[in-house]
Design a protein around this motif. Structure first.
Motif, PDB file in Angstrom:
ATOM      1  N   LEU A 150       0.838  -1.207   0.000  1.00 47.37           N
ATOM      2  CA  LEU A 150       0.000   0.000   0.000  1.00 47.37           C
ATOM      3  C   LEU A 150       0.866   1.247   0.000  1.00 47.37           C
ATOM      4  O   LEU A 150       0.580   2.213  -0.733  1.00 47.37           O
ATOM      5  CB  LEU A 150      -0.932  -0.022   1.203  1.00 47.37           C
ATOM      6  N   PHE A 151       1.940   1.245   0.806  1.00 47.40           N
ATOM      7  CA  PHE A 151       2.867   2.380   0.812  1.00 47.40           C
ATOM      8  C   PHE A 151       3.476   2.587  -0.573  1.00 47.40           C
ATOM      9  O   PHE A 151       3.602   3.725  -1.043  1.00 47.40           O
ATOM     10  CB  PHE A 151       3.965   2.127   1.846  1.00 47.40           C
ATOM     11  N   GLY A 152       3.851   1.484  -1.230  1.00 40.11           N
ATOM     12  CA  GLY A 152       4.435   1.585  -2.563  1.00 40.11           C
ATOM     13  C   GLY A 152       3.468   2.160  -3.578  1.00 40.11           C
ATOM     14  O   GLY A 152       3.843   2.999  -4.412  1.00 40.11           O
ATOM     15  N   ILE A 153       2.205   1.725  -3.525  1.00 44.85           N
ATOM     16  CA  ILE A 153       1.197   2.238  -4.453  1.00 44.85           C
ATOM     17  C   ILE A 153       0.992   3.726  -4.264  1.00 44.85           C
ATOM     18  O   ILE A 153       0.989   4.518  -5.227  1.00 44.85           O
ATOM     19  CB  ILE A 153      -0.130   1.472  -4.265  1.00 44.85           C
ATOM     20  N   ILE A 154       0.828   4.157  -2.997  1.00 40.86           N
ATOM     21  CA  ILE A 154       0.595   5.578  -2.714  1.00 40.86           C
ATOM     22  C   ILE A 154       1.800   6.413  -3.128  1.00 40.86           C
ATOM     23  O   ILE A 154       1.663   7.499  -3.717  1.00 40.86           O
ATOM     24  CB  ILE A 154       0.281   5.777  -1.210  1.00 40.86           C
ATOM     25  N   THR A 155       3.009   5.925  -2.864  1.00 40.58           N
ATOM     26  CA  THR A 155       4.220   6.671  -3.212  1.00 40.58           C
ATOM     27  C   THR A 155       4.379   6.802  -4.724  1.00 40.58           C
ATOM     28  O   THR A 155       4.759   7.869  -5.233  1.00 40.58           O
ATOM     29  CB  THR A 155       5.457   5.979  -2.620  1.00 40.58           C
ATOM     30  N   CYS A 156       4.085   5.729  -5.467  1.00 36.66           N
ATOM     31  CA  CYS A 156       4.182   5.790  -6.928  1.00 36.66           C
ATOM     32  C   CYS A 156       3.170   6.762  -7.519  1.00 36.66           C
ATOM     33  O   CYS A 156       3.491   7.540  -8.423  1.00 36.66           O
ATOM     34  CB  CYS A 156       3.969   4.394  -7.520  1.00 36.66           C
ATOM     35  N   VAL A 157       1.944   6.716  -7.012  1.00 35.23           N
ATOM     36  CA  VAL A 157       0.922   7.650  -7.499  1.00 35.23           C
ATOM     37  C   VAL A 157       1.324   9.088  -7.186  1.00 35.23           C
ATOM     38  O   VAL A 157       1.200   9.991  -8.029  1.00 35.23           O
ATOM     39  CB  VAL A 157      -0.443   7.312  -6.869  1.00 35.23           C
ATOM     40  N   GLY A 158       1.836   9.314  -5.968  1.00 38.38           N
ATOM     41  CA  GLY A 158       2.295  10.654  -5.617  1.00 38.38           C
ATOM     42  C   GLY A 158       3.455  11.118  -6.479  1.00 38.38           C
ATOM     43  O   GLY A 158       3.495  12.273  -6.916  1.00 38.38           O
ATOM     44  N   GLY A 159       4.404  10.221  -6.760  1.00 38.50           N
ATOM     45  CA  GLY A 159       5.521  10.577  -7.618  1.00 38.50           C
ATOM     46  C   GLY A 159       5.081  10.921  -9.031  1.00 38.50           C
ATOM     47  O   GLY A 159       5.606  11.858  -9.650  1.00 38.50           O
ATOM     48  N   THR A 160       4.099  10.181  -9.538  1.00 40.51           N
ATOM     49  CA  THR A 160       3.573  10.478 -10.878  1.00 40.51           C
ATOM     50  C   THR A 160       2.914  11.844 -10.922  1.00 40.51           C
ATOM     51  O   THR A 160       3.058  12.601 -11.899  1.00 40.51           O
ATOM     52  CB  THR A 160       2.565   9.398 -11.291  1.00 40.51           C
ATOM     53  N   MET A 161       2.183  12.195  -9.872  1.00 38.93           N
ATOM     54  CA  MET A 161       1.541  13.505  -9.816  1.00 38.93           C
ATOM     55  C   MET A 161       2.584  14.617  -9.754  1.00 38.93           C
ATOM     56  O   MET A 161       2.413  15.677 -10.367  1.00 38.93           O
ATOM     57  CB  MET A 161       0.607  13.566  -8.596  1.00 38.93           C
ATOM     58  N   VAL A 162       3.685  14.375  -9.029  1.00 40.94           N
ATOM     59  CA  VAL A 162       4.750  15.382  -8.956  1.00 40.94           C
ATOM     60  C   VAL A 162       5.371  15.611 -10.333  1.00 40.94           C
ATOM     61  O   VAL A 162       5.571  16.749 -10.768  1.00 40.94           O
ATOM     62  CB  VAL A 162       5.832  14.946  -7.939  1.00 40.94           C
ATOM     63  N   VAL A 163       5.659  14.509 -11.036  1.00 44.31           N
ATOM     64  CA  VAL A 163       6.256  14.632 -12.373  1.00 44.31           C
ATOM     65  C   VAL A 163       5.315  15.352 -13.330  1.00 44.31           C
ATOM     66  O   VAL A 163       5.740  16.169 -14.156  1.00 44.31           O
ATOM     67  CB  VAL A 163       6.622  13.240 -12.915  1.00 44.31           C
ATOM     68  N   SER A 164       4.016  15.053 -13.237  1.00 40.50           N
ATOM     69  CA  SER A 164       3.041  15.591 -14.186  1.00 40.50           C
ATOM     70  C   SER A 164       2.683  17.044 -13.892  1.00 40.50           C
ATOM     71  O   SER A 164       2.433  17.829 -14.818  1.00 40.50           O
ATOM     72  CB  SER A 164       1.771  14.734 -14.172  1.00 40.50           C
ATOM     73  N   LEU A 165       2.632  17.435 -12.607  1.00 40.08           N
ATOM     74  CA  LEU A 165       2.078  18.731 -12.242  1.00 40.08           C
ATOM     75  C   LEU A 165       3.120  19.744 -11.784  1.00 40.08           C
ATOM     76  O   LEU A 165       2.862  20.942 -11.795  1.00 40.08           O
ATOM     77  CB  LEU A 165       1.031  18.560 -11.125  1.00 40.08           C
ATOM     78  N   TYR A 166       4.302  19.270 -11.378  1.00 42.43           N
ATOM     79  CA  TYR A 166       5.306  20.177 -10.828  1.00 42.43           C
ATOM     80  C   TYR A 166       6.565  20.153 -11.688  1.00 42.43           C
ATOM     81  O   TYR A 166       7.159  19.097 -11.904  1.00 42.43           O
ATOM     82  CB  TYR A 166       5.641  19.778  -9.386  1.00 42.43           C
ATOM     83  N   LYS A 167       6.950  21.322 -12.171  1.00 42.08           N
ATOM     84  CA  LYS A 167       8.134  21.419 -13.014  1.00 42.08           C
ATOM     85  C   LYS A 167       9.366  21.779 -12.193  1.00 42.08           C
ATOM     86  O   LYS A 167      10.381  21.087 -12.228  1.00 42.08           O
ATOM     87  CB  LYS A 167       7.900  22.458 -14.110  1.00 42.08           C
ATOM     88  N   GLY A 168       9.294  22.868 -11.457  1.00 43.81           N
ATOM     89  CA  GLY A 168      10.400  23.254 -10.590  1.00 43.81           C
ATOM     90  C   GLY A 168      11.552  23.898 -11.332  1.00 43.81           C
ATOM     91  O   GLY A 168      11.448  24.296 -12.497  1.00 43.81           O
ATOM     92  N   LYS A 169      12.681  23.934 -10.669  1.00 43.89           N
ATOM     93  CA  LYS A 169      13.862  24.612 -11.186  1.00 43.89           C
ATOM     94  C   LYS A 169      14.547  23.778 -12.263  1.00 43.89           C
ATOM     95  O   LYS A 169      14.622  22.559 -12.172  1.00 43.89           O
ATOM     96  CB  LYS A 169      14.824  24.867 -10.030  1.00 43.89           C
ATOM     97  N   LEU A 170      15.050  24.453 -13.289  1.00 42.59           N
ATOM     98  CA  LEU A 170      15.829  23.786 -14.324  1.00 42.59           C
ATOM     99  C   LEU A 170      17.207  23.446 -13.774  1.00 42.59           C
ATOM    100  O   LEU A 170      17.922  24.311 -13.265  1.00 42.59           O
ATOM    101  CB  LEU A 170      15.955  24.684 -15.554  1.00 42.59           C
ATOM    102  N   LEU A 171      17.577  22.166 -13.866  1.00 42.94           N
ATOM    103  CA  LEU A 171      18.855  21.707 -13.328  1.00 42.94           C
ATOM    104  C   LEU A 171      19.918  21.691 -14.426  1.00 42.94           C
ATOM    105  O   LEU A 171      19.652  21.299 -15.559  1.00 42.94           O
ATOM    106  CB  LEU A 171      18.705  20.312 -12.727  1.00 42.94           C
ATOM    107  N   HIS A 172      21.111  22.089 -14.059  1.00 37.88           N
ATOM    108  CA  HIS A 172      22.240  22.069 -14.993  1.00 37.88           C
ATOM    109  C   HIS A 172      23.058  20.804 -14.745  1.00 37.88           C
ATOM    110  O   HIS A 172      23.354  20.441 -13.607  1.00 37.88           O
ATOM    111  CB  HIS A 172      23.110  23.313 -14.802  1.00 37.88           C
ATOM    112  N   HIS A 173      23.429  20.132 -15.807  1.00 34.41           N
ATOM    113  CA  HIS A 173      24.165  18.876 -15.696  1.00 34.41           C
ATOM    114  C   HIS A 173      25.537  19.023 -16.362  1.00 34.41           C
ATOM    115  O   HIS A 173      25.726  19.858 -17.249  1.00 34.41           O
ATOM    116  CB  HIS A 173      23.381  17.740 -16.352  1.00 34.41           C
ATOM    117  N   PRO A 174      26.503  18.206 -15.967  1.00 31.74           N
ATOM    118  CA  PRO A 174      27.872  18.357 -16.485  1.00 31.74           C
ATOM    119  C   PRO A 174      28.103  17.750 -17.864  1.00 31.74           C
ATOM    120  O   PRO A 174      29.123  18.029 -18.484  1.00 31.74           O
ATOM    121  CB  PRO A 174      28.711  17.605 -15.428  1.00 31.74           C
TER     122      PRO A 174
END
Length: 368
Positions: A150-174
């Motif tokens: 149940l924890f895994g299901i809730i965490t995955c759904v929450g992570g998907t919502m974060v990816v879909s709805l929250y963009k945040g700061k642009l990260l610079h990579h090397p």
């Protein structure tokens, strides 16, 4: 885990040692095949290839790749399915090829490679939810495996919502990026631009189709228990269905013409490596380590895709994507851990019940 080789003192230890190295290496290779396929598919679709044309050709090559395995390992079995078996094979192709892969290609075309791979990692979660809804699986809250699931299901759904709805700061990579930008620039004349909402709906539909496909596969295995032959016929049926639908959508000759370019490479690569070689490697892993084992390596594809999508296609990396991906990785591994524990408990209970039954029968025979 069921099917695991037990050391017997002599050469058994060497066999187990070799297996402990080869099986994880093969699963890493499967994930690498999947990541490369998604990138190639993204490039092929971006250069104008139609999703159903890619499906039709890919599954045709896949059938050719798996057919030799069917003739080698299942040559003694009957080869002509009955009408009922053909119906299940066709239904298997509809959900496993037309709906799951077709919707995924449309979602991939409208979003990025990294974003689409996130939904591939959610397939075990969605499949379990569908199984719970239809009563094929129970979610138990009284033990730790059920709580962890149940924890895994809730965490995955929450992570998907974060990816879909929250963009945040642009990260610079090397690392350098846009190494294959000249390929994607060719698509500028096409109307294939990013549409996150439509792409998300397509990818969600793909996840649901995959979930129902796994349920259908269980039924197909009971009525037609020949894995390689069933896979070959499913690929042929899926290729035929994709060709008919594709002709109705894109009847022009140019939509079906393959040249010596990225499109032909994608078709051959997907059929040989992702349908042929990956199928064999995953079958061996399931045989020796159980059905959960291949899914334990899915998180690796997410990490590889984030890097390769940025390096090769120049996709920007945002803080929201990293946070959401981390949630999904944690949730997926927690869910798979709980699922694996439940399978072990089920096997142990079945073994104990069988031993008690055999003992009671033996005692009854002695009394008689």
């Amino acid at each position: 885990m069921a099917g695991e080789i037990i050391p017997d003192g002599g050469g058994g230890g060497a066999v187990v040692a070799a297996e402990s190295v080869m099986l994880p290496a093969s699963m890493v290779l499967v994930q690498l095949f999947s990541v490369v396929l998604v990138l190639l598919s993204k490039l092929a679709l971006s250069t104008g290839m139609r999703p159903f044309a890619l499906l039709a050709y890919r599954n045709l090559v896949g059938a050719v790749a798996v057919a030799p395995l069917a003739f080698i390992f299942e040559r003694k079995n009957r080869k002509i399915p009955s009408i009922v078996e053909w119906c299940w094979i066709s239904l298997n192709a509809t959900f496993g090829v037309i709906l799951s892969m077709g919707l995924y290609y449309y979602g991939l075309r409208s979003t990025s490679a990294t974003y689409s791979v996130i939904f591939l990692n959610l397939i075990p979660i969605v499949t379990s939810i569908i199984a719970i809804i239809f009563g094929a699986e129970k979610l138990v809250f009284t033990n730790w495996p059920g709580k962890i699931k149940l924890f895994g299901i809730i965490t995955c759904v929450g992570g998907t919502m974060v990816v879909s709805l929250y963009k945040g700061k642009l990260l610079h990579h090397p690392w350098p990026s846009h190494l294959l930008k000249f390929h994607t620039q060719k698509a500028s004349g096409y109307a294939y631009h990013h549409n996150l909402l439509a792409g998300t709906l397509f990818l969600c539909g793909s996840c649901l189709s995959y979930a129902f496909w796994f349920i259908i596969q269980v039924r197909l295995a009971s009525v037609f228990p020949y894995r390689y032959w069933a896979t070959t016929l499913t690929c042929l049926s899926g290729s035929l269905q994709a060709f008919v639908i594709g002709i109705l959508i894109s009847p022009t000759k140019s939509a079906w013409t393959l040249k010596w370019d990225m499109q032909l490479l994608t078709v051959v690569y997907s059929g040989v490596f992702n349908t042929g070689i990956s199928f064999v490697l995953m079958s061996l892993a399931v045989k020796h380590r159980g059905p959960i084992y291949p899914s334990m390596f899915n998180s690796l594809s997410l990490i590889l895709m984030v890097i390769m999508d940025s390096v090769l296609l120049g996709t920007s990396i945002f803080l929201g994507s990293i946070l959401g991906t981390a949630f999904i990785i944690v949730g997926l591994n927690a869910f798979l851990w709980g699922k694996g524990k439940e399978l072990k408990q089920a096997v142990a209970q079945h073994t104990s019940h069988k031993q008690n039954t055999d003992h009671n029968e033996q005692v009854g025979d002695e009394i008689a």
